[in-house]
Scaffold this motif. Sequence first.
Motif, mmCIF file in Angstrom:
data_model
loop_
_atom_site.group_PDB
_atom_site.id
_atom_site.type_symbol
_atom_site.label_atom_id
_atom_site.label_comp_id
_atom_site.label_asym_id
_atom_site.label_seq_id
_atom_site.Cartn_x
_atom_site.Cartn_y
_atom_site.Cartn_z
ATOM 1 N N MET A 66 0.680 -1.368 -0.086
ATOM 2 C CA MET A 66 -0.013 -0.109 0.153
ATOM 3 C C MET A 66 0.937 1.385 -0.055
ATOM 4 S SD MET A 66 -3.557 -0.464 2.011
ATOM 5 C CE MET A 66 -2.810 -1.507 3.660
ATOM 6 N N CYS A 67 1.820 1.286 0.932
ATOM 7 C CA CYS A 67 2.602 2.393 1.004
ATOM 8 C C CYS A 67 3.525 2.629 -0.183
ATOM 9 C CB CYS A 67 3.649 2.454 1.989
ATOM 10 S SG CYS A 67 2.618 2.823 3.824
ATOM 11 N N ASN A 68 3.931 1.756 -1.019
ATOM 12 C CA ASN A 68 4.582 1.792 -2.076
ATOM 13 C C ASN A 68 3.911 2.169 -3.133
ATOM 14 O OD1 ASN A 68 7.136 1.596 -3.412
ATOM 15 N ND2 ASN A 68 6.685 -0.465 -4.367
ATOM 16 N N TYR A 69 2.712 1.662 -3.335
ATOM 17 C CA TYR A 69 1.853 2.080 -4.420
ATOM 18 C C TYR A 69 1.406 3.483 -4.212
ATOM 19 C CZ TYR A 69 -2.552 2.391 -7.114
ATOM 20 O OH TYR A 69 -3.237 2.710 -8.158
ATOM 21 N N TYR A 70 1.029 4.008 -3.139
ATOM 22 C CA TYR A 70 0.632 5.401 -2.752
ATOM 23 C C TYR A 70 1.816 6.546 -2.979
ATOM 24 C CZ TYR A 70 -2.600 8.925 -1.292
ATOM 25 O OH TYR A 70 -3.344 10.126 -1.053
ATOM 26 N N LYS A 71 2.791 6.004 -2.576
ATOM 27 C CA LYS A 71 4.273 6.893 -2.574
ATOM 28 C C LYS A 71 4.519 7.206 -4.267
ATOM 29 C CE LYS A 71 8.954 7.575 -1.314
ATOM 30 N NZ LYS A 71 9.667 7.303 -2.781
ATOM 31 N N HIS A 72 4.241 6.030 -5.057
ATOM 32 C CA HIS A 72 4.655 6.093 -6.343
ATOM 33 C C HIS A 72 6.073 6.763 -6.452
ATOM 34 C CE1 HIS A 72 3.879 5.711 -10.702
ATOM 35 N NE2 HIS A 72 3.828 7.018 -10.637
ATOM 36 N N SER A 73 6.080 7.965 -7.141
ATOM 37 C CA SER A 73 7.327 8.428 -7.480
ATOM 38 C C SER A 73 7.377 9.965 -6.726
ATOM 39 C CB SER A 73 7.508 8.569 -8.898
ATOM 40 O OG SER A 73 6.274 9.438 -9.574
ATOM 41 N N PHE A 74 6.591 9.985 -5.860
ATOM 42 C CA PHE A 74 6.699 11.179 -4.787
ATOM 43 C C PHE A 74 8.063 11.161 -4.032
ATOM 44 C CE2 PHE A 74 1.925 11.048 -4.592
ATOM 45 C CZ PHE A 74 1.630 12.151 -4.841
ATOM 46 N N SER A 75 8.571 12.279 -3.824
ATOM 47 C CA SER A 75 9.743 12.550 -2.895
ATOM 48 C C SER A 75 9.078 12.333 -1.415
ATOM 49 C CB SER A 75 10.144 14.122 -2.978
ATOM 50 O OG SER A 75 9.099 14.898 -2.525
ATOM 51 N N LEU A 76 10.052 12.191 -0.775
ATOM 52 C CA LEU A 76 9.513 11.897 0.659
ATOM 53 C C LEU A 76 8.562 13.144 1.161
ATOM 54 C CD1 LEU A 76 12.667 10.507 2.603
ATOM 55 C CD2 LEU A 76 10.584 9.180 2.033
ATOM 56 N N GLU A 77 8.848 14.394 0.878
ATOM 57 C CA GLU A 77 8.354 15.426 1.290
ATOM 58 C C GLU A 77 6.895 15.271 0.681
ATOM 59 O OE1 GLU A 77 8.667 16.997 4.361
ATOM 60 O OE2 GLU A 77 10.475 15.686 4.391
ATOM 61 N N GLY A 78 6.935 15.065 -0.685
ATOM 62 C CA GLY A 78 5.642 15.300 -1.434
ATOM 63 C C GLY A 78 4.672 13.977 -0.903
ATOM 64 N N PHE A 79 5.336 12.848 -0.569
ATOM 65 C CA PHE A 79 4.721 11.685 0.113
ATOM 66 C C PHE A 79 3.894 12.136 1.448
ATOM 67 C CE2 PHE A 79 4.943 7.053 1.991
ATOM 68 C CZ PHE A 79 3.522 6.831 1.411
ATOM 69 N N ARG A 80 4.836 12.724 2.336
ATOM 70 C CA ARG A 80 4.423 13.289 3.327
ATOM 71 C C ARG A 80 3.106 14.094 3.446
ATOM 72 N NH1 ARG A 80 8.027 13.032 7.360
ATOM 73 N NH2 ARG A 80 9.680 13.539 6.223
ATOM 74 N N LYS A 81 3.193 15.192 2.293
ATOM 75 C CA LYS A 81 2.164 16.230 2.185
ATOM 76 C C LYS A 81 0.820 15.232 1.678
ATOM 77 C CE LYS A 81 5.128 19.909 1.114
ATOM 78 N NZ LYS A 81 5.509 20.730 0.018
ATOM 79 N N GLU A 82 0.947 14.390 0.961
ATOM 80 C CA GLU A 82 -0.185 13.573 0.547
ATOM 81 C C GLU A 82 -0.939 12.812 1.729
ATOM 82 O OE1 GLU A 82 -1.876 13.109 -2.470
ATOM 83 O OE2 GLU A 82 -0.678 14.800 -2.893
ATOM 84 N N ILE A 83 -0.063 12.073 2.681
ATOM 85 C CA ILE A 83 -0.553 11.651 3.843
ATOM 86 C C ILE A 83 -1.248 12.486 4.458
ATOM 87 C CG2 ILE A 83 -0.016 10.010 5.814
ATOM 88 C CD1 ILE A 83 0.247 8.569 3.322
ATOM 89 N N MET A 84 -0.753 13.657 4.785
ATOM 90 C CA MET A 84 -1.136 14.820 5.662
ATOM 91 C C MET A 84 -2.603 15.306 5.113
ATOM 92 S SD MET A 84 2.132 16.354 7.553
ATOM 93 C CE MET A 84 1.440 16.699 8.986
ATOM 94 N N PHE A 85 -2.574 15.218 4.049
ATOM 95 C CA PHE A 85 -3.952 15.902 3.444
ATOM 96 C C PHE A 85 -4.990 15.021 3.424
ATOM 97 C CE2 PHE A 85 -6.236 17.339 -0.483
ATOM 98 C CZ PHE A 85 -6.897 18.460 -0.211
ATOM 99 N N MET A 86 -4.752 13.730 3.537
ATOM 100 C CA MET A 86 -5.586 12.409 3.426
ATOM 101 C C MET A 86 -6.734 12.770 4.356
ATOM 102 S SD MET A 86 -4.720 8.335 3.651
ATOM 103 C CE MET A 86 -3.120 8.624 2.578
ATOM 104 N N GLN A 87 -6.458 13.052 5.248
ATOM 105 C CA GLN A 87 -7.497 13.288 6.492
ATOM 106 C C GLN A 87 -8.497 14.035 6.050
ATOM 107 O OE1 GLN A 87 -6.142 14.751 10.448
ATOM 108 N NE2 GLN A 87 -7.401 13.115 11.333
ATOM 109 N N LYS A 88 -8.078 15.365 5.607
ATOM 110 C CA LYS A 88 -9.164 16.199 5.158
ATOM 111 C C LYS A 88 -9.994 15.983 3.886
ATOM 112 C CE LYS A 88 -6.385 20.361 6.253
ATOM 113 N NZ LYS A 88 -5.534 21.560 5.685
ATOM 114 N N ARG A 89 -9.275 14.827 3.209
ATOM 115 C CA ARG A 89 -9.761 14.383 1.974
ATOM 116 C C ARG A 89 -11.051 13.343 2.556
ATOM 117 N NH1 ARG A 89 -5.595 11.985 -1.142
ATOM 118 N NH2 ARG A 89 -4.466 14.216 -1.364
#
Length: 126
Positions: A66-89
């Motif tokens: 799951m993490c590898n799929y969701y991270k895809h080609s994001f940088s670590l900071e990009g992945f972190r931002k996506e995870i943090m935004f997930m709750q709002k979504r």
Amino acid sequence: MKQKIDRKAVYDKYKGHCAYCGEEIKYKNMQVDHIRSKHSYKFGRRDQIPEYDVDDIRNLNPSCRMCNYYKHSFSLEGFRKEIMFMQKRFLKIFIVRLAIKYGMIVVKEWNGLFYFERIQKLKRTK
């Protein structure tokens, strides 16, 4: 010459846990994540590309599917931002809000640290 990835070394890096969520993973189910994506090695800014090879152990993390799929080609900071935004979504979804109301789902804040960062922080404090 392309370097062969030592999957066992990647797996052992965090003692059989996903570097991102911390879930224990079986060796056969582990996916190897490129911390800095292959794409960014190929097309990224040269001054931001590390000295070591894309398949060097320093650029590899063990990951659950799951993490590898969701991270895809994001940088670590990009992945972190996506995870943090997930709750709002997901709080915008009616059925999720209803499940929260009935106590079926508990929403917690995420501290913004991946498992490997929490492990590194613990090692520094010892």
